[in-house]
Design an enzyme around this catalytic site. Sequence first.
Site, PDB file in Angstrom:
ATOM      1  CG  ASN A  46      -0.378  -0.174   2.539  1.00  0.00           C
ATOM      2  OD1 ASN A  46       0.667  -0.780   2.678  1.00  0.00           O
ATOM      3  ND2 ASN A  46      -1.033   0.370   3.546  1.00  0.00           N
ATOM      4  CB  ILE A  47       1.620   3.679  -2.278  1.00  0.00           C
ATOM      5  CG1 ILE A  47       2.477   2.471  -2.689  1.00  0.00           C
ATOM      6  CG2 ILE A  47       2.415   4.986  -2.434  1.00  0.00           C
ATOM      7  CD1 ILE A  47       2.783   2.389  -4.184  1.00  0.00           C
ATOM      8  CD  GLU A  48      -1.514   4.814   4.606  1.00  0.00           C
ATOM      9  OE1 GLU A  48      -1.025   5.666   5.378  1.00  0.00           O
ATOM     10  OE2 GLU A  48      -2.224   3.862   4.983  1.00  0.00           O
ATOM     11  CD  GLU A  59      -5.404  -5.782  -1.327  1.00  0.00           C
ATOM     12  OE1 GLU A  59      -4.747  -4.721  -1.183  1.00  0.00           O
ATOM     13  OE2 GLU A  59      -6.254  -6.147  -0.511  1.00  0.00           O
ATOM     14  CB  CYS A  94     -10.776  -2.275   0.399  1.00  0.00           C
ATOM     15  SG  CYS A  94     -10.230  -1.606  -1.186  1.00  0.00           S
ATOM     16  CB  CYS A  97      -8.762  -4.330  -3.806  1.00  0.00           C
ATOM     17  SG  CYS A  97      -7.548  -3.037  -3.463  1.00  0.00           S
TER      18      CYS A  97
HETATM   19  N1  THU Z   1      -5.231  -1.479   2.605  1.00  0.00           N
HETATM   20  C1  THU Z   1      -4.682  -2.269   1.640  1.00  0.00           C
HETATM   21  O1  THU Z   1      -3.606  -1.975   1.101  1.00  0.00           O
HETATM   22  N2  THU Z   1      -5.339  -3.395   1.278  1.00  0.00           N
HETATM   23  C2  THU Z   1      -6.458  -3.856   1.895  1.00  0.00           C
HETATM   24  O2  THU Z   1      -6.951  -4.904   1.525  1.00  0.00           O
HETATM   25  C3  THU Z   1      -7.064  -3.103   2.988  1.00  0.00           C
HETATM   26  C4  THU Z   1      -6.499  -1.760   3.239  1.00  0.00           C
HETATM   27  C5  THU Z   1      -4.494  -0.292   3.026  1.00  0.00           C
HETATM   28  C6  THU Z   1      -5.098   1.027   2.638  1.00  0.00           C
HETATM   29  C7  THU Z   1      -4.485   1.941   3.674  1.00  0.00           C
HETATM   30  O3  THU Z   1      -3.185   2.336   3.244  1.00  0.00           O
HETATM   31  C8  THU Z   1      -4.318   1.061   4.899  1.00  0.00           C
HETATM   32  O4  THU Z   1      -4.397  -0.265   4.432  1.00  0.00           O
HETATM   33  C9  THU Z   1      -5.378   1.293   5.967  1.00  0.00           C
HETATM   34  O5  THU Z   1      -6.649   1.225   5.427  1.00  0.00           O
END
Ligand code: THU
Length: 141
Positions: A46-48, A59, A94, A97
């Site tokens: 994940n990349i915020e 994903e 989520c 995804c």
């Molecule tokens: N996140 C994912 O990368 N994949 C998931 O299946 C659920 C959530 C990430 C998004 C965000 O960066 C962090 O988790 C918290 O929601």
Amino acid sequence: MISNETKIELFNTAKEMLKLSYAPYSHFHVGAALLSKDGKIYSGCNIENAAYGPSNCAERTAFFKAVSEGVLQFAGIMIVGGPDSNIKDYCPPCGVCRQVMMEFCNPDEFKIFLAKSENDIIEYTLKELLPQGFGNADLNK
Ligand code: THU
């Protein structure tokens, strides 16, 4: 059929991706390992973003890496995650995804693996996690 050996390889790849997760806001690190039908593994984290909205899940990072290299056929994906990379529980994908998976995968066949450890892996089909999913075939009905 995805072998146990391959599942463990996917788990190790996804777990390794926790180290590259960029999550300075949620501190929730997620790693994914996407298996193409021709046997290659595409990793993702994940990349915020400070503006929150542009953040990308692990994903989708994996899917977009593969699709951007011309790969469109997928067998399954492993997802792991937790606060500060602590894998305490399963990390289900989520809704956004799941919809991206729906675009590229057969919902009856595509496997979604969730794991707490290499010895604790559960699996679902995309159809189980996205029943009655909307896909490209629905546009022609
Ligand atoms: N996140 C994912 O990368 N994949 C998931 O299946 C659920 C959530 C990430 C998004 C965000 O960066 C962090 O988790 C918290 O929601």
